[in-house]
Design a protein around this motif. Structure first.
Motif, mmCIF file in Angstrom:
data_model
loop_
_atom_site.group_PDB
_atom_site.id
_atom_site.type_symbol
_atom_site.label_atom_id
_atom_site.label_comp_id
_atom_site.label_asym_id
_atom_site.label_seq_id
_atom_site.Cartn_x
_atom_site.Cartn_y
_atom_site.Cartn_z
ATOM 1 N N VAL A 97 2.098 31.738 -100.114
ATOM 2 C CA VAL A 97 1.398 32.306 -98.957
ATOM 3 C C VAL A 97 2.162 32.023 -97.670
ATOM 4 O O VAL A 97 2.440 32.928 -96.870
ATOM 5 N N VAL A 98 2.524 30.759 -97.450
ATOM 6 C CA VAL A 98 3.285 30.419 -96.244
ATOM 7 C C VAL A 98 4.669 31.065 -96.298
ATOM 8 O O VAL A 98 5.187 31.542 -95.284
ATOM 9 N N GLY A 99 5.253 31.105 -97.496
ATOM 10 C CA GLY A 99 6.561 31.738 -97.638
ATOM 11 C C GLY A 99 6.531 33.213 -97.304
ATOM 12 O O GLY A 99 7.505 33.764 -96.766
ATOM 13 N N THR A 100 5.413 33.894 -97.601
ATOM 14 C CA THR A 100 5.282 35.305 -97.228
ATOM 15 C C THR A 100 5.308 35.469 -95.716
ATOM 16 O O THR A 100 5.923 36.399 -95.181
ATOM 17 N N ALA A 101 4.653 34.551 -95.004
ATOM 18 C CA ALA A 101 4.681 34.599 -93.543
ATOM 19 C C ALA A 101 6.100 34.348 -93.015
ATOM 20 O O ALA A 101 6.562 35.023 -92.087
ATOM 21 N N VAL A 102 6.805 33.399 -93.615
ATOM 22 C CA VAL A 102 8.195 33.136 -93.215
ATOM 23 C C VAL A 102 9.066 34.352 -93.519
ATOM 24 O O VAL A 102 9.951 34.730 -92.732
ATOM 25 N N LEU A 103 8.814 34.976 -94.670
ATOM 26 C CA LEU A 103 9.551 36.183 -95.052
ATOM 27 C C LEU A 103 9.403 37.268 -93.986
ATOM 28 O O LEU A 103 10.392 37.882 -93.558
ATOM 29 N N LEU A 104 8.185 37.523 -93.541
ATOM 30 C CA LEU A 104 7.955 38.565 -92.543
ATOM 31 C C LEU A 104 8.588 38.193 -91.203
ATOM 32 O O LEU A 104 9.086 39.064 -90.481
ATOM 33 N N ALA A 105 8.592 36.899 -90.873
ATOM 34 C CA ALA A 105 9.255 36.470 -89.645
ATOM 35 C C ALA A 105 10.761 36.711 -89.725
ATOM 36 O O ALA A 105 11.393 37.163 -88.759
ATOM 37 N N ALA A 106 11.352 36.426 -90.902
ATOM 38 C CA ALA A 106 12.788 36.659 -91.075
ATOM 39 C C ALA A 106 13.119 38.142 -91.016
ATOM 40 O O ALA A 106 14.142 38.544 -90.442
ATOM 41 N N VAL A 107 12.253 38.978 -91.598
ATOM 42 C CA VAL A 107 12.462 40.429 -91.534
ATOM 43 C C VAL A 107 12.403 40.908 -90.087
ATOM 44 O O VAL A 107 13.167 41.781 -89.669
ATOM 45 N N ALA A 123 0.997 36.712 -87.758
ATOM 46 C CA ALA A 123 0.388 37.895 -88.369
ATOM 47 C C ALA A 123 0.552 37.867 -89.883
ATOM 48 O O ALA A 123 -0.383 38.191 -90.637
ATOM 49 N N GLY A 124 1.734 37.463 -90.351
ATOM 50 C CA GLY A 124 1.975 37.400 -91.789
ATOM 51 C C GLY A 124 1.128 36.350 -92.471
ATOM 52 O O GLY A 124 0.661 36.547 -93.605
ATOM 53 N N LEU A 125 0.898 35.224 -91.797
ATOM 54 C CA LEU A 125 0.066 34.172 -92.392
ATOM 55 C C LEU A 125 -1.366 34.643 -92.549
ATOM 56 O O LEU A 125 -1.998 34.433 -93.597
ATOM 57 N N VAL A 126 -1.906 35.289 -91.528
ATOM 58 C CA VAL A 126 -3.272 35.829 -91.621
ATOM 59 C C VAL A 126 -3.353 36.861 -92.751
ATOM 60 O O VAL A 126 -4.273 36.839 -93.581
ATOM 61 N N ALA A 127 -2.362 37.768 -92.799
ATOM 62 C CA ALA A 127 -2.371 38.814 -93.829
ATOM 63 C C ALA A 127 -2.265 38.217 -95.225
ATOM 64 O O ALA A 127 -2.968 38.644 -96.148
ATOM 65 N N ASP A 133 -7.864 29.260 -112.988
ATOM 66 C CA ASP A 133 -8.169 29.433 -111.567
ATOM 67 C C ASP A 133 -7.127 28.707 -110.722
ATOM 68 O O ASP A 133 -6.693 27.599 -111.045
ATOM 69 N N VAL A 134 -6.739 29.350 -109.629
ATOM 70 C CA VAL A 134 -5.831 28.722 -108.675
ATOM 71 C C VAL A 134 -6.478 28.760 -107.304
ATOM 72 O O VAL A 134 -7.290 29.636 -107.011
ATOM 73 N N ALA A 135 -6.120 27.812 -106.469
ATOM 74 C CA ALA A 135 -6.693 27.713 -105.127
ATOM 75 C C ALA A 135 -5.584 27.822 -104.096
ATOM 76 O O ALA A 135 -4.406 27.587 -104.383
ATOM 77 N N LEU A 136 -5.988 28.163 -102.886
ATOM 78 C CA LEU A 136 -5.027 28.314 -101.798
ATOM 79 C C LEU A 136 -4.279 27.016 -101.530
ATOM 80 O O LEU A 136 -3.128 27.029 -101.091
ATOM 81 N N THR A 137 -4.922 25.881 -101.812
ATOM 82 C CA THR A 137 -4.296 24.584 -101.540
ATOM 83 C C THR A 137 -3.371 24.117 -102.660
ATOM 84 O O THR A 137 -2.717 23.079 -102.505
ATOM 85 N N ASP A 138 -3.322 24.833 -103.786
ATOM 86 C CA ASP A 138 -2.379 24.471 -104.849
ATOM 87 C C ASP A 138 -0.950 24.633 -104.342
ATOM 88 O O ASP A 138 -0.640 25.597 -103.633
ATOM 89 N N GLY A 139 -0.084 23.717 -104.732
ATOM 90 C CA GLY A 139 1.281 23.723 -104.215
ATOM 91 C C GLY A 139 2.009 25.052 -104.326
ATOM 92 O O GLY A 139 2.475 25.603 -103.311
ATOM 93 N N PRO A 140 2.142 25.641 -105.531
ATOM 94 C CA PRO A 140 2.852 26.915 -105.645
ATOM 95 C C PRO A 140 2.191 28.045 -104.865
ATOM 96 O O PRO A 140 2.882 28.890 -104.287
ATOM 97 N N VAL A 141 0.850 28.067 -104.836
ATOM 98 C CA VAL A 141 0.148 29.130 -104.104
ATOM 99 C C VAL A 141 0.372 28.974 -102.610
ATOM 100 O O VAL A 141 0.662 29.955 -101.902
ATOM 101 N N LEU A 142 0.249 27.755 -102.106
ATOM 102 C CA LEU A 142 0.463 27.523 -100.675
ATOM 103 C C LEU A 142 1.886 27.894 -100.280
ATOM 104 O O LEU A 142 2.113 28.483 -99.214
ATOM 105 N N ARG A 143 2.838 27.553 -101.139
ATOM 106 C CA ARG A 143 4.231 27.925 -100.855
ATOM 107 C C ARG A 143 4.406 29.435 -100.811
ATOM 108 O O ARG A 143 5.102 29.972 -99.944
#
Length: 508
Positions: A392-402, A352-356, A380-390
Motif C-alpha cells: 500500500v505504501v509502496g503504491t503511493a511511492v510508485l505514484l510519487a516517482a511517476v 493522493a496515492g496513499l489515500v487511493a 485473511d490479511v490486514a492493512l497492518t500486515d507487513g507485506p500488505v503495508l509495504r
C-alpha cells in the motif's frame, strides 16, 4: 590623486525566494491555487479506487472446484504435506541414517527438479505438524528443510550413485549431515524446533511437486499440470534411539496417489532390509494462485494517467504561457526551481496515492477473497500486515516517482501532448505487449523499464525451494518488490537530472 572607494549597493529588502523553503512554498501555492489541478488529483484517487473495485467484482481465481480444508503449518500458513512415511518412535536425543538411491520419475523418466527423498524427524503423522528433514533432490543437491519454509543447501548429488544422509537430534537442535561413501561426513546445517515433544517420529520419506507445462503464443498462455511421481530406495537404514518397530503411513490425502491420474497409490515396501518408497505428494509451503492484495491495487495502473497529465502540465503550462521567464527571473538557480517542483509534486502524489491505495485495499480485498472458489486457501490479511503495508505504501511511492518522472519528461520535451503520450505509452504499452513476448524477454522488459515499479505491489511469498511459473500478464515480477521500485525511482532521478541539465543550458 586618491581613488575614491566605491561601496557596492545592497538593498535593505530581503531577497525574493532566496532559499529552498521559499521555492517550495511558491510551487505549492501554484499547485493548490489552480483549481483544475486539484480536481485532477482527486480524479486520480477516484479512478484508482473505481478501477480496483471493478477488478474485484470481475476478478476471481481460474482454479475452480471445492477442495478439502488444507493443512496449516507451524507458522500458520497453508502447506502441502502428503507423502509415504515409514517411521518409528524416537525418544529423546538420537539420529537416523540412510543411504538413498538416485530418484526416478514416472515410467523411468527423470524426476522433477525438486523431487526429494531422505530422512525426517516429525512431531507426528498429522499433516502440517513440525518437522526437520535431510534429503537429496533431483536437481538441487542435498538440502536441510524444516517446517516447510526453511531451506539450507548442501552439496551436490550424483544421478547414478546413491548418497548418504543423516539427521541427529540434541534437544531442540537438529543437525543434518551428508556423505558420498558413508565414511566421510559433511555437515549440511542446523535447525531448531522449539517445543517438539520428547518422543517424535523418525523415518524415511519421498515427495515431489507436480509437473507443470506452459504453452505460450502471442496473446494467450496456457498453464497445465498433473501430479508427478517419484521413487527411491533406502538401505543401510539405522536409527539410534528408536524402538526398532517400523510403521508405514501415508501422510495427508493418499487416495489414488494424491491425484495421480494413473491411480497408483503412494506405497512403501521392504525387501531384505531395503525400503522402496513411491509418492506423488509434496512437502512445501502453498502459494495461492492469486495475489489478492496486488489485485486490489490494480487501479493504480489507470489512476496514474491523470497524475501524469498534471505533472507534465505543472511545467509545460509555464512554458506555454511565458510564466517560466518570471519564475526563473525571481529564482535564477534553475536546478533548484525544478527540484522544488519535483518535491511538491512528489508530496502531493504520495498523499493522493496513499489515500487511493488504502481505500482500494479496504474496499476490494474482502470482495476479492469472497469471490475465490476456494477462499479457505486465502487467509485473511490486514492493512497492518507487513507485506500488505509495504504494498500500500509502496503504491503511493510508485505514484510519487511517476509524478517526478512525468515532470522531468515535460521539462525535457516542453510539449504537453508529446510528454503525456510518451509516458503513458512507456507505462501502459509494455503491459499489453508482455503476453506476446517469450517469458525470458518479458522478464527483462519488466526488470529494466519503469514498469518494474509495480513489483512493489506483489505480496505473495517466494521460496527458493518452490518452483513457480512467473507469468508477466498475471502480475508476476521477476525481481523483489523494493528492487523493482528502485528501478522506477532510478528512471525518475536520471530523467530529472537530464531535465535540470537542459534547463541550465538552454534559455527558457
Amino acid at each position: 590623486m586618491t581613488t575614491p572607494t566605491v561601496t557596492p549597493y545592497r538593498s535593505e529588502l530581503p531577497p525574493a525566494r532566496a532559499g529552498f523553503p521559499q521555492l517550495l512554498h511558491a510551487e505549492w501555492t501554484k499547485l493548490r491555487t489552480v483549481r483544475r489541478w486539484g480536481f485532477t488529483l482527486l480524479a486520480a484517487v477516484v479512478i484508482t479506487v473505481l478501477v480496483s473495485l471493478l477488478s474485484a467484482f470481475s476478478g476471481g481465481s481460474d482454479v475452480g472446484g471445492d477442495r478439502p480444508p488444507p493443512p496449516v503449518g507451524p507458522d500458520g500458513g497453508v502447506v502441502s504435506d502428503g507423502f509415504p512415511f515409514v517411521h518409528q518412535p524416537l525418544t529423546g536425543d538420537g539420529s537416523i541414517t540412510a543411504r538413498v538411491s538416485p530418484l526416478s520419475g514416472r515410467e523411468g523418466r527423470a524426476a522433477e527438479p525438486w523431487a526429494k527423498a531422505g530422512v525426517v524427524i516429525k512431531e507426528s503423522t498429522k499433516p502440517g505438524s513440525p518437522y526437520v528433514a535431510a534429503m537429496i533432490t533431483r536437481g538441487h543437491g542435498v538440502r536441510l528443510q524444516s517446517n516447510f519454509i526453511h531451506d539450507t543447501a548442501g552439496g551436490t548429488v550424483s544421478h547414478d550413485r546413491p548418497h548418504w544422509v543423516r539427521l541427529t537430534r540434541s534437544g531442540d537442535e537438529f543437525t543434518a549431515y551428508e556423505s558420498a561413501d558413508g565414511s566421510t561426513w559433511t555437515k549440511v546445517g542446523t535447525a531448531r524446533l522449539a517445543g517438539l515433544p520428547e518422543t517424535a517420529q523418525a523415518g524415511l520419506f519421498v515427495a515431489t511437486p507436480g509437473e507443470t507445462m506452459v504453452q505460450r503464443q502471442f496473446g494467450s498462455t496456457s498453464v497445465g499440470g498433473r501430479p508427478a511421481r517419484v521413487t527411491a530406495a533406502f538401505d543401510r537404514v539405522s536409527v539410534d534411539g528408536g524402538n526398532g518397530t517400523w510403521r508405514q503411513d501415508n501422510i495427508g490425502a493418499a487416495v489414488g496417489g494424491n491425484g495421480d491420474p494413473k491411480g497408483t497409490p503412494d506405497s512403501s515396501t521392504e525387501k531384505s532390509g531395503t525400503w522402496t518408497l513411491t509418492g506423488s505428494g509434496d512437502v512445501a509451503p502453498h502459494t495461492p494462485e492469486v495475489d489478492i492484495t496486488q489485485q486490489s491495487l490494480t487501479g493504480a495502473q489507470i489512476g496514474l494517467i491523470p497524475l501524469v497529465a498534471l505533472s507534465v502540465l505543472f511545467i509545460t503550462a509555464e512554458y506555454r504561457r511565458g510564466m517560466i521567464l518570471t519564475t526563473l527571473t525571481a529564482s535564477p538557480r534553475r536546478g533548484r526551481v525544478l527540484a522544488a517542483k519535483a518535491v511538491v509534486l512528489a508530496g502531493a502524489a504520495f498523499l493522493a496515492g496513499l489515500v487511493a491505495a488504502v481505500v482500494s485495499f479496504l474496499l476490494s480485498e474482502p470482495e476479492l477473497r469472497d469471490r475465490m472458489p476456494n477462499p479457505v486457501f486465502y487467509p485473511d490479511v490486514a492493512l497492518t500486515d507487513g507485506p500488505v503495508l509495504r504494498a500500500v505504501v509502496g503504491t503511493a511511492v510508485l505514484l510519487a516517482a511517476v509524478a517526478v518522472l512525468a515532470l522531468a519528461v515535460g521539462a525535457l520535451l516542453r510539449n504537453t501532448a508529446a510528454a503525456v503520450t510518451l509516458i503513458v505509452v512507456a507505462l501502459v504499452l509494455p503491459v499489453v505487449l508482455l503476453s506476446g513476448l517469450p517469458i525470458g524477454t518479458a522478464h527483462w522488459v519488466m526488470k529494466l523499464t519503469p514498469l518494474a515499479g509495480f513489483a512493489v505491489q506483489r505480496t505473495l511469498p517466494e521460496y527458493e525451494h518452490v518452483d513457480t511459473v512467473c507469468l508477466p500478464e498475471e502480475g508476476c515480477y521477476p525481481q523483489a518488490p523494493w528492487a523493482g521500485l528502485s528501478v522506477l525511482c532510478a528512471w525518475a532521478v536520471v530523467l530529472l537530472g537530464l531535465a535540470v541539465w537542459r534547463l541550465r543550458r538552454r534559455d527558457a
